[in-house]
Write a protein that holds these residues in place. Structure first.
Motif, PDB file in Angstrom:
ATOM      1  N   GLY A  45     -19.059  -9.419  -5.043  1.00 32.87           N
ATOM      2  CA  GLY A  45     -19.874 -10.469  -5.582  1.00 32.87           C
ATOM      3  C   GLY A  45     -19.070 -11.934  -5.204  1.00 32.87           C
ATOM      4  N   VAL A  46     -20.106 -13.077  -5.314  1.00 34.33           N
ATOM      5  CA  VAL A  46     -19.621 -14.321  -5.499  1.00 34.33           C
ATOM      6  C   VAL A  46     -18.450 -14.447  -6.360  1.00 34.33           C
ATOM      7  N   LYS A  47     -17.508 -15.077  -5.537  1.00 38.94           N
ATOM      8  CA  LYS A  47     -16.227 -15.578  -6.687  1.00 38.94           C
ATOM      9  C   LYS A  47     -15.563 -14.215  -7.311  1.00 38.94           C
ATOM     10  N   GLU A  48     -15.585 -13.147  -6.389  1.00 39.12           N
ATOM     11  CA  GLU A  48     -14.959 -11.713  -6.715  1.00 39.12           C
ATOM     12  C   GLU A  48     -14.037 -11.318  -5.658  1.00 39.12           C
ATOM     13  N   GLY A  49     -12.757 -10.730  -5.985  1.00 40.38           N
ATOM     14  CA  GLY A  49     -12.009 -10.208  -5.191  1.00 40.38           C
ATOM     15  C   GLY A  49     -11.578  -8.951  -5.470  1.00 40.38           C
ATOM     16  N   ILE A  50     -11.025  -7.772  -4.568  1.00 35.92           N
ATOM     17  CA  ILE A  50     -10.299  -6.921  -4.976  1.00 35.92           C
ATOM     18  C   ILE A  50      -8.705  -6.994  -5.010  1.00 35.92           C
ATOM     19  N   GLU A  51      -8.094  -7.116  -6.122  1.00 35.85           N
ATOM     20  CA  GLU A  51      -6.604  -7.215  -6.385  1.00 35.85           C
ATOM     21  C   GLU A  51      -5.907  -6.093  -5.889  1.00 35.85           C
ATOM     22  N   LEU A  52      -4.767  -6.401  -5.453  1.00 40.52           N
ATOM     23  CA  LEU A  52      -3.843  -5.119  -5.054  1.00 40.52           C
ATOM     24  C   LEU A  52      -2.454  -5.638  -5.666  1.00 40.52           C
ATOM     25  N   THR A  53      -1.384  -4.604  -5.531  1.00 45.96           N
ATOM     26  CA  THR A  53       0.077  -5.146  -5.937  1.00 45.96           C
ATOM     27  C   THR A  53       0.878  -4.659  -4.576  1.00 45.96           C
ATOM     28  N   PRO A  54       1.676  -5.508  -3.920  1.00 45.39           N
ATOM     29  CA  PRO A  54       2.407  -4.927  -2.878  1.00 45.39           C
ATOM     30  C   PRO A  54       3.550  -4.229  -3.535  1.00 45.39           C
ATOM     31  N   THR A  55       3.723  -2.847  -3.028  1.00 46.15           N
ATOM     32  CA  THR A  55       4.656  -2.080  -3.731  1.00 46.15           C
ATOM     33  C   THR A  55       5.838  -1.687  -2.863  1.00 46.15           C
ATOM     34  N   ARG A  56       5.612  -2.077  -1.471  1.00 43.39           N
ATOM     35  CA  ARG A  56       6.838  -1.816  -0.504  1.00 43.39           C
ATOM     36  C   ARG A  56       6.744  -2.619   0.787  1.00 43.39           C
ATOM     37  N   HIS A  79      10.065  -3.935   7.522  1.00 38.03           N
ATOM     38  CA  HIS A  79      10.140  -4.801   8.521  1.00 38.03           C
ATOM     39  C   HIS A  79      10.937  -4.095   9.661  1.00 38.03           C
ATOM     40  N   THR A  80      10.139  -4.007  10.592  1.00 41.51           N
ATOM     41  CA  THR A  80      10.451  -3.655  12.143  1.00 41.51           C
ATOM     42  C   THR A  80      10.270  -4.648  13.027  1.00 41.51           C
ATOM     43  N   PRO A  81      10.880  -4.784  14.197  1.00 37.56           N
ATOM     44  CA  PRO A  81      10.453  -5.851  15.128  1.00 37.56           C
ATOM     45  C   PRO A  81       8.906  -5.491  15.834  1.00 37.56           C
ATOM     46  N   ASP A  82       8.649  -4.234  15.766  1.00 35.65           N
ATOM     47  CA  ASP A  82       7.123  -3.841  16.392  1.00 35.65           C
ATOM     48  C   ASP A  82       6.130  -3.768  15.374  1.00 35.65           C
ATOM     49  N   VAL A  83       6.382  -3.939  14.107  1.00 32.59           N
ATOM     50  CA  VAL A  83       5.298  -3.673  13.019  1.00 32.59           C
ATOM     51  C   VAL A  83       6.195  -3.650  11.462  1.00 32.59           C
ATOM     52  N   THR A  84       5.123  -4.477  10.986  1.00 31.96           N
ATOM     53  CA  THR A  84       5.453  -4.606   9.720  1.00 31.96           C
ATOM     54  C   THR A  84       4.590  -3.614   8.572  1.00 31.96           C
ATOM     55  N   HIS A  85       5.225  -2.715   7.779  1.00 34.25           N
ATOM     56  CA  HIS A  85       4.540  -1.877   6.997  1.00 34.25           C
ATOM     57  C   HIS A  85       4.382  -2.387   5.365  1.00 34.25           C
ATOM     58  N   ILE A  86       3.380  -2.482   4.950  1.00 32.96           N
ATOM     59  CA  ILE A  86       3.228  -3.291   3.659  1.00 32.96           C
ATOM     60  C   ILE A  86       2.191  -2.077   2.827  1.00 32.96           C
ATOM     61  N   ARG A  87       2.857  -1.805   1.905  1.00 31.02           N
ATOM     62  CA  ARG A  87       2.143  -0.576   1.043  1.00 31.02           C
ATOM     63  C   ARG A  87       1.474  -1.544  -0.196  1.00 31.02           C
ATOM     64  N   TYR A  88       0.351  -1.091  -0.489  1.00 29.00           N
ATOM     65  CA  TYR A  88      -0.282  -1.767  -1.717  1.00 29.00           C
ATOM     66  C   TYR A  88      -0.897  -0.611  -2.691  1.00 29.00           C
ATOM     67  N   SER A  89      -0.802  -0.707  -3.908  1.00 32.59           N
ATOM     68  CA  SER A  89      -1.513  -0.119  -4.810  1.00 32.59           C
ATOM     69  C   SER A  89      -2.852  -1.091  -5.222  1.00 32.59           C
ATOM     70  N   VAL A  90      -4.070  -0.346  -5.373  1.00 29.83           N
ATOM     71  CA  VAL A  90      -5.173  -0.921  -5.602  1.00 29.83           C
ATOM     72  C   VAL A  90      -5.206  -1.377  -6.687  1.00 29.83           C
ATOM     73  N   LYS A  91      -5.554  -2.467  -7.579  1.00 28.38           N
ATOM     74  CA  LYS A  91      -5.866  -2.771  -9.030  1.00 28.38           C
ATOM     75  C   LYS A  91      -7.264  -2.630  -9.077  1.00 28.38           C
ATOM     76  N   GLY A  92      -8.076  -3.289  -8.453  1.00 31.17           N
ATOM     77  CA  GLY A  92      -9.610  -3.194  -8.657  1.00 31.17           C
ATOM     78  C   GLY A  92     -10.000  -4.502  -8.600  1.00 31.17           C
ATOM     79  N   ARG A  93     -11.449  -4.595  -8.796  1.00 33.93           N
ATOM     80  CA  ARG A  93     -12.361  -5.671  -8.457  1.00 33.93           C
ATOM     81  C   ARG A  93     -11.915  -6.806  -9.842  1.00 33.93           C
ATOM     82  N   ALA A  94     -11.892  -8.059  -9.502  1.00 34.42           N
ATOM     83  CA  ALA A  94     -11.444  -9.030 -10.734  1.00 34.42           C
ATOM     84  C   ALA A  94     -12.169 -10.259  -9.976  1.00 34.42           C
ATOM     85  N   PRO A  95     -12.526 -11.128 -11.064  1.00 32.35           N
ATOM     86  CA  PRO A  95     -13.215 -12.444 -10.935  1.00 32.35           C
ATOM     87  C   PRO A  95     -12.037 -13.617 -10.281  1.00 32.35           C
TER      88      PRO A  95
END
Lengths: 227, 227
Positions: free
Chosen positions: B187-198, B201-217
């Motif tokens: 929706g307008v003024k709505e996002g999906i919130e996540l939390t980075p959990t891990r 970092h390597t020279p070729d790629v950055t691995h970022i793991r998120y847990s999904v919290k869900g939609r929030a205004p």
């Protein structure tokens, strides 16, 4: 050596603000503002940012340290016209830059001197000229592209950017203004290669700093069969 | 507890492949393939991936460990129809999944049993059903959404995704198929919130793991003035 740097807070899907608000009034009620506030929220409680705004308090944590480092590394700024116009009133008599700012614009205007070391010089002959003038004024420190996103993208597309730091905020926005949008002028099977040089992980934001290597063709590999 | 997870290699601007190649032949010569090869190049030399493909050699490094961990965590897969069709021949008699795969499709088809523990079950009643069937088959391990990007996005939009890991490759592509594209139904003024959990970092790629919290205004703040 003076580097040309940029740093920007973006959502996980690459937006630094919501869809552009057209017209003068009501920006604070716009979707542009709502998304911009979300992706820059991590900054607000940082002591280093608050100090530059003239606010007391805040946390001296890793996020604050990154903001302080960013401010201290910049000897001059390059800025887009829309950002300069929008900031002129809220930044007041003593803007937070404390360094010369070169504004890329089509409208000539006399240099505006502010307190605390900030000045705004209006450059009408293009981004390369603005970057060169900022380099000459930076006193050996870096030239920071202050934004907005369109100017950062233009400077990246022109091959003028040495370093890009993204503050990746863990929210998906779905729409808005993207920092790395389609108008980079890349050819078919061409990319801009970068090297990640530093990653700082906090619960609110992931800071990833890249040095920009430049354009390169996208080539196939043998998918591991041949060696 | 069984989590629904997805992981994908994306460029810095969020693309997992170039612009979609239409028609059957010539995929390898397409811009879609060139960009896909670039963002997945970090995988090719990893021992854990090579082993699953039946290739010898490779490096046992942090990237290989992440691939191994991803394979081992999955007790069942959910997959889009286009990916399943595209992989059927190259994956051969012993596909690298070694677990039941549930393919979301409109075309009914008898379950395909392969060697090494992989089976393909064709689910015609939607993504929620496919995820539920995969959960029941996962034996307490995770359900991994294998792709493609459209299916990952549909499962995220439907609120069915618990964890998202992005392998962010340091290249800007400018165009192509984006994992987090506009059709998330926010929706307008709505996002999906996540939390980075891990973050790794390597020279070729950055691995970022998120847990999904869900939609929030998306809400405004006072920009630090009030406290």
């Amino acid at each position: 050596m003076t580097k040309v740097t940029a740093q920007m807070s973006v959502s996980l899907d690459g937006f630094y603000a919501g869809p552009r608000h057209e017209g003068g009034d009501g920006w604070l009620e716009s979707a542009e503002a709502a998304a911009f506030y979300r992706v820059t929220r991590w900054v607000i409680n940082a002591m280093a940012w608050r100090e530059r705004q003239g606010f007391a308090g805040g946390e001296r944590d890793v996020n604050s340290d990154i903001i302080q480092e960013t401010f201290e590394a910049a000897g001059a700024y390059v800025m887009g016209r829309r950002m300069a116009d929008g900031g002129e009133v809220p930044w007041g008599e003593e803007p937070p830059f404390r360094a010369p700012v070169f504004v890329v614009t089509h409208r000539p205007r006399q240099t505006l001197e502010r307190k605390g070391g900030t000045s705004f010089t209006y450059v009408t002959d293009g981004i390369t000229s603005a970057v060169e003038q900022a380099k000459a004024a930076a006193g050996g420190k870096n030239v920071a592209v202050a934004g907005g996103g369109t100017l950062v993208r233009q400077i990246l597309a022109a091959g003028l950017l040495d370093e890009l730091e993204l503050h990746v905020v863990p929210v998906v926005l779905g729409t808005g203004m993207r920092l790395l949008d389609a108008d980079l002028g890349l050819g078919v099977k061409e990319g801009i290669e970068l090297t990640p040089t530093r990653v700082v992980h906090t619960p609110d934001v992931t800071h990833i700093r890249y040095s920009v290597k430049g354009r390169a063709p996208l080539v196939l590999d043998d998918r591991g069969r041949g060696n």
